[in-house]
Design a protein around this motif. Structure first.
Motif, PDB file in Angstrom:
ATOM      1  N   ARG A  50       0.836  -1.210   0.000  1.00 35.82           N
ATOM      2  CA  ARG A  50       0.000   0.000   0.000  1.00 35.82           C
ATOM      3  C   ARG A  50       0.868   1.256   0.000  1.00 35.82           C
ATOM      4  N   LEU A  51       1.990   1.211   0.706  1.00 39.38           N
ATOM      5  CA  LEU A  51       2.916   2.345   0.710  1.00 39.38           C
ATOM      6  C   LEU A  51       3.612   2.487  -0.641  1.00 39.38           C
ATOM      7  N   TRP A  52       3.984   1.352  -1.263  1.00 36.70           N
ATOM      8  CA  TRP A  52       4.593   1.403  -2.591  1.00 36.70           C
ATOM      9  C   TRP A  52       3.636   2.045  -3.590  1.00 36.70           C
ATOM     10  N   LYS A  53       2.378   1.673  -3.518  1.00 36.03           N
ATOM     11  CA  LYS A  53       1.390   2.211  -4.457  1.00 36.03           C
ATOM     12  C   LYS A  53       1.096   3.685  -4.164  1.00 36.03           C
ATOM     13  N   ARG A  54       1.086   4.044  -2.895  1.00 35.51           N
ATOM     14  CA  ARG A  54       0.873   5.452  -2.547  1.00 35.51           C
ATOM     15  C   ARG A  54       2.012   6.309  -3.092  1.00 35.51           C
ATOM     16  N   PHE A  55       3.246   5.821  -2.967  1.00 38.07           N
ATOM     17  CA  PHE A  55       4.399   6.544  -3.516  1.00 38.07           C
ATOM     18  C   PHE A  55       4.237   6.720  -5.021  1.00 38.07           C
ATOM     19  N   THR A  56       3.797   5.663  -5.705  1.00 37.58           N
ATOM     20  CA  THR A  56       3.617   5.715  -7.155  1.00 37.58           C
ATOM     21  C   THR A  56       2.558   6.731  -7.547  1.00 37.58           C
ATOM     22  N   ILE A 140       1.560   1.034 -14.708  1.00 35.09           N
ATOM     23  CA  ILE A 140       1.470  -0.429 -14.700  1.00 35.09           C
ATOM     24  C   ILE A 140       2.175  -0.900 -13.432  1.00 35.09           C
ATOM     25  N   ALA A 141       1.407  -1.467 -12.514  1.00 36.40           N
ATOM     26  CA  ALA A 141       1.914  -1.861 -11.209  1.00 36.40           C
ATOM     27  C   ALA A 141       1.919  -3.383 -11.092  1.00 36.40           C
ATOM     28  N   PHE A 142       3.104  -3.931 -10.934  1.00 37.58           N
ATOM     29  CA  PHE A 142       3.290  -5.368 -10.754  1.00 37.58           C
ATOM     30  C   PHE A 142       2.671  -6.180 -11.891  1.00 37.58           C
TER      31      PHE A 142
END
Length: 252
Positions: A50-56, A140-142
């Motif tokens: 969730r933190l990785w996606k928030r950063f993105t 594009i995430a993961f």
């Protein structure tokens, strides 16, 4: 790491398979895990995804009125945030090649009341069915590591971006902290398949996950691939010691 052994074969995890079979095999993986996908992400990453996606999302800086394409968007956690940011004058297309994942995402976002500026499309990232210069932002995430021909996908994304638009790729990458790689390998190849078997009844899909991460291009190689596809001003940001990286590039 090359994308394929030759033009007729590619990697499915550690296996070498005919290139025309990979998409079907990946589809089977995600059909199997779609209903427990969000739960497994939380368990596998201890919620850090969730933190990785928030950063993105913050790095993407979507603005009011923009058109956004969220590729391999799965259950729609990025698309949901972008829909709020672009507002009623903008549009977000949640896209995925996998029907089960796309259906799960559509149901989740509909139940959450995210309607109006959100569209859905089942697409192949290697041959996006949109006109040139269609989107201000693509994410594009993961998902890129599951694409058979990553270079073709990057060229396709470049084609449908508007001049001045940007692409963000959030993906597992190569740990850069000393000693982290060995710990990460032990966790990936031991804990993940067990977790998958307990939660989803499917250990093989999570063994593939661990293998696909190791076969994915590292930070510099992916940067070079984006540059070859035409992107400029490419930067990457290592997260959690390089376990994950976000690459951002622009079309001018």
């Amino acid at each position: 790491m090359n994308e394929s052994d030759n033009k007729n074969s590619t990697h499915f995890g550690y296996q070498s398979v005919p290139a025309n079979e990979k998409a079907h095999r990946v589809a089977e993986v995600f059909h199997s895990v779609a209903d427990r996908y969000d739960l497994m992400n939380d368990l596998m990453s201890f919620g850090v995804h969730r933190l990785w996606k928030r950063f993105t999302v913050n790095l993407a800086a979507a603005r009011s009125g923009e058109r956004v394409l969220d590729l391999a968007g799965g259950t729609g956690d990025l698309a949901e945030r972008f829909a709020q940011q672009v507002g009623p004058e903008g549009e977000v297309v949640l896209a995925d090649i996998n029907a089960s994942m796309l259906r799960h995402g559509r149901d989740r976002l509909t139940d959450a009341g995210v309607v109006g500026n959100l569209r859905y499309a089942q697409v192949d990232a290697e041959a996006l069915p949109f006109p040139e210069n269609s989107f201000n932002l693509i994410t594009i995430a993961f998902g890129l590591r599951n694409v058979t021909d990553k270079s073709a996908a990057l060229r396709s994304m470049y084609r449908v971006l508007k001049p001045g638009g940007r692409l963000l790729v959030l993906e597992f990458s190569k740990p850069v902290l000393p000693g982290l790689g060995k710990v990460y390998d032990a966790y990936s190849f031991t804990a993940l398949p067990i977790m998958g078997r307990v939660v989803t009844g499917d250990s093989a899909s999570y063994r593939y996950l661990a293998e696909s991460i190791r076969m994915h291009p590292d930070q510099q190689r992916l940067r070079d691939m984006m540059e070859s596809a035409g992107f400029e001003r490419i930067q990457f940001y290592n997260l959690t010691g390089g376990i994950v990286a976000v690459h951002r590039g622009y079309k001018f």
